[in-house]
Design an enzyme around this catalytic site. Sequence first.
Site, PDB file in Angstrom:
ATOM      1  N   TYR A 140     -49.158 -70.683   4.333  1.00  0.00           N
ATOM      2  CA  TYR A 140     -49.823 -71.873   4.879  1.00  0.00           C
ATOM      3  C   TYR A 140     -50.940 -72.375   3.962  1.00  0.00           C
ATOM      4  O   TYR A 140     -51.414 -73.493   4.099  1.00  0.00           O
ATOM      5  CB  TYR A 140     -50.394 -71.592   6.271  1.00  0.00           C
ATOM      6  CG  TYR A 140     -49.347 -71.355   7.346  1.00  0.00           C
ATOM      7  CD1 TYR A 140     -47.996 -71.500   7.079  1.00  0.00           C
ATOM      8  CD2 TYR A 140     -49.718 -70.990   8.627  1.00  0.00           C
ATOM      9  CE1 TYR A 140     -47.036 -71.277   8.052  1.00  0.00           C
ATOM     10  CE2 TYR A 140     -48.763 -70.766   9.619  1.00  0.00           C
ATOM     11  CZ  TYR A 140     -47.430 -70.908   9.314  1.00  0.00           C
ATOM     12  OH  TYR A 140     -46.487 -70.679  10.287  1.00  0.00           O
ATOM     13  N   LYS A 191     -40.877 -58.446   5.076  1.00  0.00           N
ATOM     14  CA  LYS A 191     -39.514 -58.763   4.642  1.00  0.00           C
ATOM     15  C   LYS A 191     -39.361 -58.156   3.253  1.00  0.00           C
ATOM     16  O   LYS A 191     -39.011 -58.839   2.275  1.00  0.00           O
ATOM     17  CB  LYS A 191     -39.332 -60.302   4.648  1.00  0.00           C
ATOM     18  CG  LYS A 191     -37.915 -60.780   4.493  1.00  0.00           C
ATOM     19  CD  LYS A 191     -37.020 -60.544   5.698  1.00  0.00           C
ATOM     20  CE  LYS A 191     -35.600 -60.995   5.408  1.00  0.00           C
ATOM     21  NZ  LYS A 191     -34.622 -60.499   6.392  1.00  0.00           N
ATOM     22  N   ASP A 223     -36.903 -59.977  10.847  1.00  0.00           N
ATOM     23  CA  ASP A 223     -35.762 -60.394  11.674  1.00  0.00           C
ATOM     24  C   ASP A 223     -35.474 -59.361  12.755  1.00  0.00           C
ATOM     25  O   ASP A 223     -35.228 -59.693  13.918  1.00  0.00           O
ATOM     26  CB  ASP A 223     -34.516 -60.677  10.803  1.00  0.00           C
ATOM     27  CG  ASP A 223     -34.334 -59.671   9.681  1.00  0.00           C
ATOM     28  OD1 ASP A 223     -35.254 -58.877   9.415  1.00  0.00           O
ATOM     29  OD2 ASP A 223     -33.246 -59.654   9.076  1.00  0.00           O
ATOM     30  N   ASP A 247     -47.411 -66.081  13.306  1.00  0.00           N
ATOM     31  CA  ASP A 247     -47.386 -67.339  14.049  1.00  0.00           C
ATOM     32  C   ASP A 247     -46.179 -67.353  14.987  1.00  0.00           C
ATOM     33  O   ASP A 247     -46.282 -67.622  16.189  1.00  0.00           O
ATOM     34  CB  ASP A 247     -47.288 -68.488  13.021  1.00  0.00           C
ATOM     35  CG  ASP A 247     -47.501 -69.855  13.642  1.00  0.00           C
ATOM     36  OD1 ASP A 247     -47.808 -69.915  14.844  1.00  0.00           O
ATOM     37  OD2 ASP A 247     -47.351 -70.849  12.926  1.00  0.00           O
ATOM     38  N   ASP A 251     -46.008 -66.083  19.305  1.00  0.00           N
ATOM     39  CA  ASP A 251     -45.575 -67.029  20.342  1.00  0.00           C
ATOM     40  C   ASP A 251     -44.420 -66.453  21.151  1.00  0.00           C
ATOM     41  O   ASP A 251     -44.366 -66.603  22.379  1.00  0.00           O
ATOM     42  CB  ASP A 251     -45.142 -68.364  19.718  1.00  0.00           C
ATOM     43  CG  ASP A 251     -46.282 -69.372  19.710  1.00  0.00           C
ATOM     44  OD1 ASP A 251     -47.452 -68.931  19.806  1.00  0.00           O
ATOM     45  OD2 ASP A 251     -46.015 -70.581  19.624  1.00  0.00           O
TER      46      ASP A 251
END
Length: 357
Positions: A140, A191, A223, A247, A251
Amino acid sequence: MSKKIAILPGDGIGIEIVAEAVKVLEHLSSGGLDLELTEAPVGGAGYDVAGKPLPDETLALVKASDSILLGAVGGPQYETLPRELRPERGLLGLRSELGLFANLRPAILYPQLADASSLKPEVVAGLDIMIVRELTGGIYFGEPRGIREKDNGEREGYNTLVYSESEVDRISRVAFDIAMKRGKKLCSVDKANVLEVSELWREVVEKVGEEYKDVELSHMYVDNAAMQLVKWPKQFDVMVTKNMFGDILSDAAAMLTGSIGMLPSASLDANSKGMYEPIHGSAPDIAGKGVANPLATILSVAMMLRYSLDEPALADKIDAAVGRVLDKGLRTPDIMAEGCKEIGTAEMGDAVLVELA
Ligand code: NAD
């Protein structure tokens, strides 16, 4: 010495829910906790009074404060403003100006609300996960970034995922410290099978872990973590991950509890100064109606007491008071269930005060 708390209600329901959390802070203050509360505008409210979402006076106030309580920002009337003047910029400005690099997002399912989850009650009952998300680095913020034109005239967008060792080190320490105070289990999500940045992340987390021998450290690819969160979420205690993975996963974890109006969050700097806020937004659809659930904001006050003000016993008291209010069957419309009594925002705040007293 009195603790300075900046109160930033923001927009929409932010104003209503923060008023209830302030009642709780004032109650603690009358009980002997030395607090100095000062209110200031941010987001759309900041734009309305000062022409920008993070007014200079608000920034000066938060810098001089020990802790910040934020409601929520945003509203349809601000959506056509130039990007840099939109309410959300106020939030990003607060995070970067204060160096709030550690985002703590608990996903707790109160047993009284087990039916609110979209998962089977036996899968989620008693769920209590803490997701620690790195908040000021990663893709980001990485440079270079942009949209450019290739030699053949086609446009391409690009961003940079970058983490330095020190950034991984400091967020890992926050996560290990929290794990020490909870179930002593930490799962680092990455990852590493594909990304070099994740390879380094894993290496640094392992190294920091050597200083926390009591914490059981595991690693999981993002994943798989997404899959495990909906399959058997209770396997997790504390999770730590980079900005973008956090992020998304936080959620998903929040939604396991089925009630956006119940979940608090904290964003901390290197010295445990923090900004505390509910995870939801300004809910323009119900703003001004007196029906918003203030419990996420009241529980954010509990997090403030625990992580910034070193008052864990008072934090426990607030958590317990919220539990007893739910036991009594009192519910705002978002968590309403059969056999319960529906009440509004202010009544919910008052009900928590009754239990606290
Ligand atoms: P939202 O979280 O505001 O609302 C989503 C849904 O949840 C709505 O139906 C709303 O009524 C409900 N809801 C949210 N909080 C509730 C509460 N405490 N009690 C009862 N119901 C509640 O998300 P959105 O609608 O996507 O966004 C609305 C505005 O909020 C936008 O301007 C967005 O940019 C902003 N936003 C701000 C933040 C923040 O300040 N941290 C976070 C998310 C969105």
